[in-house]
Each structure stands twice: as C-alpha cells, then as structure tokens.
Enzyme design. Structure first.
Site, mmCIF file in Angstrom:
data_model
loop_
_atom_site.group_PDB
_atom_site.id
_atom_site.type_symbol
_atom_site.label_atom_id
_atom_site.label_comp_id
_atom_site.label_asym_id
_atom_site.label_seq_id
_atom_site.Cartn_x
_atom_site.Cartn_y
_atom_site.Cartn_z
ATOM 1 N N ASP A 1 3.295 -4.385 7.834
ATOM 2 C CA ASP A 1 2.088 -3.591 7.672
ATOM 3 C C ASP A 1 0.923 -4.554 7.902
ATOM 4 O O ASP A 1 0.595 -5.374 7.041
ATOM 5 C CB ASP A 1 2.053 -2.988 6.269
ATOM 6 C CG ASP A 1 0.744 -2.261 5.993
ATOM 7 O OD1 ASP A 1 -0.190 -2.374 6.807
ATOM 8 O OD2 ASP A 1 0.659 -1.589 4.946
ATOM 9 N N GLN B 1 -4.301 -5.033 7.191
ATOM 10 C CA GLN B 1 -5.333 -5.964 6.718
ATOM 11 C C GLN B 1 -5.300 -7.293 7.467
ATOM 12 O O GLN B 1 -6.238 -8.074 7.348
ATOM 13 C CB GLN B 1 -5.162 -6.228 5.216
ATOM 14 C CG GLN B 1 -5.349 -4.999 4.333
ATOM 15 C CD GLN B 1 -6.768 -4.451 4.352
ATOM 16 O OE1 GLN B 1 -7.720 -5.116 4.769
ATOM 17 N NE2 GLN B 1 -6.914 -3.216 3.927
ATOM 18 N N CYS C 1 -4.713 2.420 -3.629
ATOM 19 C CA CYS C 1 -3.444 2.938 -3.077
ATOM 20 C C CYS C 1 -2.322 1.945 -3.293
ATOM 21 O O CYS C 1 -1.487 1.726 -2.400
ATOM 22 C CB CYS C 1 -3.572 3.280 -1.592
ATOM 23 S SG CYS C 1 -4.754 4.565 -1.256
ATOM 24 N N HIS D 1 0.878 -1.182 0.000
ATOM 25 C CA HIS D 1 0.000 0.000 0.000
ATOM 26 C C HIS D 1 0.912 1.228 0.000
ATOM 27 O O HIS D 1 2.020 1.165 0.554
ATOM 28 C CB HIS D 1 -0.832 -0.066 1.287
ATOM 29 C CG HIS D 1 -1.899 0.985 1.403
ATOM 30 N ND1 HIS D 1 -1.635 2.293 1.733
ATOM 31 C CD2 HIS D 1 -3.244 0.915 1.260
ATOM 32 C CE1 HIS D 1 -2.760 2.974 1.793
ATOM 33 N NE2 HIS D 1 -3.759 2.157 1.502
ATOM 34 N N LYS E 1 -10.313 -0.302 10.640
ATOM 35 C CA LYS E 1 -10.503 -1.515 9.830
ATOM 36 C C LYS E 1 -10.830 -2.714 10.711
ATOM 37 O O LYS E 1 -10.982 -3.834 10.213
ATOM 38 C CB LYS E 1 -9.227 -1.802 9.021
ATOM 39 C CG LYS E 1 -8.920 -0.738 7.970
ATOM 40 C CD LYS E 1 -7.732 -1.131 7.147
ATOM 41 C CE LYS E 1 -7.125 0.011 6.382
ATOM 42 N NZ LYS E 1 -7.908 0.471 5.231
#
Ligand code: PLP
Length: 416
Positions: free
Chosen positions: A208, A211, A374, A131, A234
């Site tokens: 990261d 998600q 993104c 991302h 999220k």
C-alpha cells in the site's frame, strides 16, 4: 533554532508555493497553513490547467472515436499512463492500471487475484498499522474464501519484526499485504526486505504505497513488488484517479472486476472474451481528465525532483519533531528518528481530546486531521481513541511548522 529560507537540497518552498493558488487563501482571516497532506494534497496550477485544457479544448471519450478530439484525448490518457509508469520505473506502461484510488486498486487485487488464488485455510499476512483500505478488502476475501488473516509482529512505533515475519511463512501463506509508509505513525517499512523474504517462499507482496509514492522516490523494479496501490489526490493529482501497479504476469492472470465497455474482445449473447492489458482491467469509460491531471502531477514532481522533495520533507520533519517534543505533556507517535519515517506526525497533547486541538488549530487557519485516520486497530494498539495528525509536503515551510507548534502549545494551555 535557526530557520533556513531554503533547504540544503535547493528546493525553494517560496518558489514552489507560487505554483499552488490555494496556498494564498485565507482561512478564518488567517493565512492558510495546510498540514493535512496525508489526507489529500493541494494541486499546482499545472494540474488545474491540464484539467481545464482537456475540458475546454479536447474533451472526448477515448479508444473509440475516429475523430480528432478522441484521438488527442486517447493519446493524452495513454501518455499519462506512460508518465506514471516511468515515475515508478515500471517495466511496461500496461502494468499501470488506472483506478479510482488506492482503495479500488486493493479491492481489484482482492477480487481479481484473491478469489482465484486464495482458498479455505490459506493465510494472508498483514500488519496492525494498515489503513482500513488494506484491511477490510482482505477481511472480505477471507470471509468469502474461508482464509485466515495473520498479523506480523511490530512495535508501537510501527517497526516490523523481520525475524518473526520470516518465521510466519508456511505452505498456506498466499499473500503479504503491507503498508509502505504508515498514514498514522509515518513509519517507512523495509519494503525491499519484506519482498525478498516473501519471494524466498514464492509468496507475492502487495504494497500500500498511498503515503510513500507521493513523498519518496519509488522504483517498483528495484523493490521487486508484485502489486502497488496509490492515489493521485495525495500526490498533487485530482481525486477519483489512482493506480494499481502489477507485475505483467500477475495482472494478465487476473479476472476483471468490471465487465462492460472497453475491456472486451468479442461479446456474444451468452459469453464474451476479454481484451489485453491494460484495458481488460479498466472496464467502462475511465476518469480521463483525472488520468491526464495525474500525468501533469507526476511531471511536476519529476521537475521538482523526488530526492530534493524527500530531503526537504525530512528536514521539516526533524524540525517539527524537535519543536513539538518541547511541548509539555505531548505524546508523539511513530519513530523518533526521522530517518525511519516520513513527514506524517501524529500526537496527543496532555489529556486534551484531539478533536479539540484540531478545532483550535483550525481557528488559527491551521489544517490538520484529528481522528482515527481509518486505522482503528492501530488506535487500539496505541491505547488512544484518536490522534492529531500534521502531515507535510513539498510546499510546507519552517514558519508553518512554527505556527503548528505555537498553536498546539496554545491549545494545551487553553484546556489546562
Ligand atoms: N492507504 C493509506 C496508507 C492511506 O493513507 C489511504 C488514504 O488515506 C488509503 C490507503 C486510501 O486511499 P483512497 O481513499 O485514496 O483510496
């Protein structure tokens, strides 16, 4: 295909859905089918109530007041930190730094750790599926410090070539920064192996986890990750709150990004000294309500149980991949085997532009995302300008996946 009313794991979406007021809304006079969870999730009443209760009954600034409201707000804010720490199995609550989200958390590391530890000619390893939040901060750091970004080989489905990765390490490798789950392909990366290989070369790893943490049980100590970044919004929490997890020794050595109130020990006219973790990295009044809301979100997820949530989403992902792959001319991105991925499903239908598919689905009350997500370098690698992305969460049902597949087939026929 037979559609079960609840999953084998026992998670009952009908019961879960009753906790989310927005799911009873109509959109364009159709029941809302919300499949844009990778962008942001919906919020259960427990989170909305936690925000209301804070503002209605104990709104105050934290860490400063000697009055009852401030003491309660401070206790609830720190309790939220402890909940998040236990959710990801951090060794200490002060390894959880509240930020505005994943983007701020990664920038905090790029500035606070990167400026101190990366010099001219040093290398940072990334992937092409990052991302922009896990790409642009490293480009900015590389420009400031004269460092190089190198890209770990991967296939078009986001599978990292671990052997090639292991060969990339050299005396100038300073950091590995990779996604734990792709927000386009859904691919779950082999984070534990990525970390093990990097640590064999004494190189730290930032994951990261924007998600992954909302959808998978994640244990930061088992993964042995050095830094992890994720966003509250999220994972059922409010916007404007997120987390930088960092190993204590690394956070302790990091320069604060925000100088100001709360992060100091002594301030003189020409110099100041910093206080300890976590306050040192949280200068200024934080998002108190947001942190308390995130604490409530984590409690909710723990009550549901992350393993059942993951099982439910896995079952829905298999079902969705199966139905969508029957649509003539569809190109599905990411690994076809649902064991290698989460419930983020990107696709392209015939030669219909993803924005047109998204607009037609919206007319049916179905919320998906269409665009580059993104991840412009990944779009270039895949050879498409954009994709349609449907992303699942714990409250989604088989019937909603049916609506999606029917809507996509209708869109395909409409533009034929
Ligand atoms: N990383 C990934 C993988 C994401 O999916 C996102 C958001 O879509 C981000 C980072 C950025 O998160 P935020 O905008 O909440 O900072």
């Amino acid at each position: 295909m037979t559609v079960p009313t609840s999953t084998a794991a026992g998670l009952d979406p009908a019961q879960i859905r009753a906790d989310f007021p927005i799911l009873a809304e109509q959109v364009h006079e159709r029941p809302l089918v919300y499949l844009d969870n990778a962008a942001t999730s919906q919020k259960p009443r427990a989170v909305i109530d936690a925000l209301h209760t804070y503002y209605e009954t104990y709104n105050a600034n934290i860490h400063r007041g000697l009055h009852a409201l401030s003491e309660r707000a401070t206790a609830e804010y720190e309790a939220a930190r402890s909940h998040v720490a236990s959710f990801i199995n951090a060794a200490h609550p002060h390894e959880v730094i509240f930020t505005r989200g994943t983007t701020e958390a990664i920038n905090l590391v790029a500035r606070g750790w990167g400026d101190e530890n990366v010099s001219e000619g040093d290398e940072i390893l990334l992937t092409e599926m990052e991302h922009h939040s896990n790409l642009v901060p490293w480009q900015m750091l590389a420009r400031r410090r004269g460092a190089q970004l190198r890209y770990i080989p991967m296939d078009d489905e986001g599978r990292i070539d671990l052997e090639a990765y292991a060969r990339m390490f050299g005396p100038r490798t300073r950091l590995v920064a990779v996604t734990h789950m792709s927000n386009v392909l859904g691919t779950i990366t082999p984070a534990a192996q990525i970390v093990r290989i990097a640590h064999a070369h004494n190189v730290p790893v930032l994951l990261d986890a924007a998600q992954s943490i909302p959808h998978l049980p994640v244990d930061v100590q088992a993964l042995d990750a050095d830094f992890m970044a994720f966003s509250g919004h999220k994972m059922l929490g409010p916007t404007g709150i997120g987390v930088l997890y960092g190993r204590e020794s690394l956070l302790d050595a990091m320069e604060p990004l925000f100088g100001g109130g709360s992060m100091i020990r002594v301030v003189e006219l020409h110099q100041s000294s910093w206080t300890g973790l976590p306050d040192r990295l949280e200068g200024g009044t934080p998002n108190i309500a947001g942190a308390i809301g995130l604490g409530a979100a984590v409690n909710y997820l723990q009550t549901v149980g992350m393993p059942s949530l993951t099982d439910h989403e896995h079952e829905l992902t298999v079902y969705a991949l199966d139905l969508l792959s029957d649509i003539d001319g569809i190109r599905l991105f990411g690994p076809p085997d649902a064991h290698e991925r989460g419930g983020v499903i990107s696709f392209y239908v015939g030669d219909v532009h993803p924005h047109d598919v998204g607009t037609l689905l919206d007319a049916d009350g179905i919320a998906v995302r269409a665009g580059h997500h993104c991840a412009q370098p990944l779009m270039r690698k895949l050879g498409v300008p954009a994709t349609v992305r449907a992303s699942l969460y714990l409250y989604n049902t088989h019937a909603e996946v049916d609506c999606l597949a029917e809507g996509v087939a209708r869109a395909k026929a409409f533009f034929a």
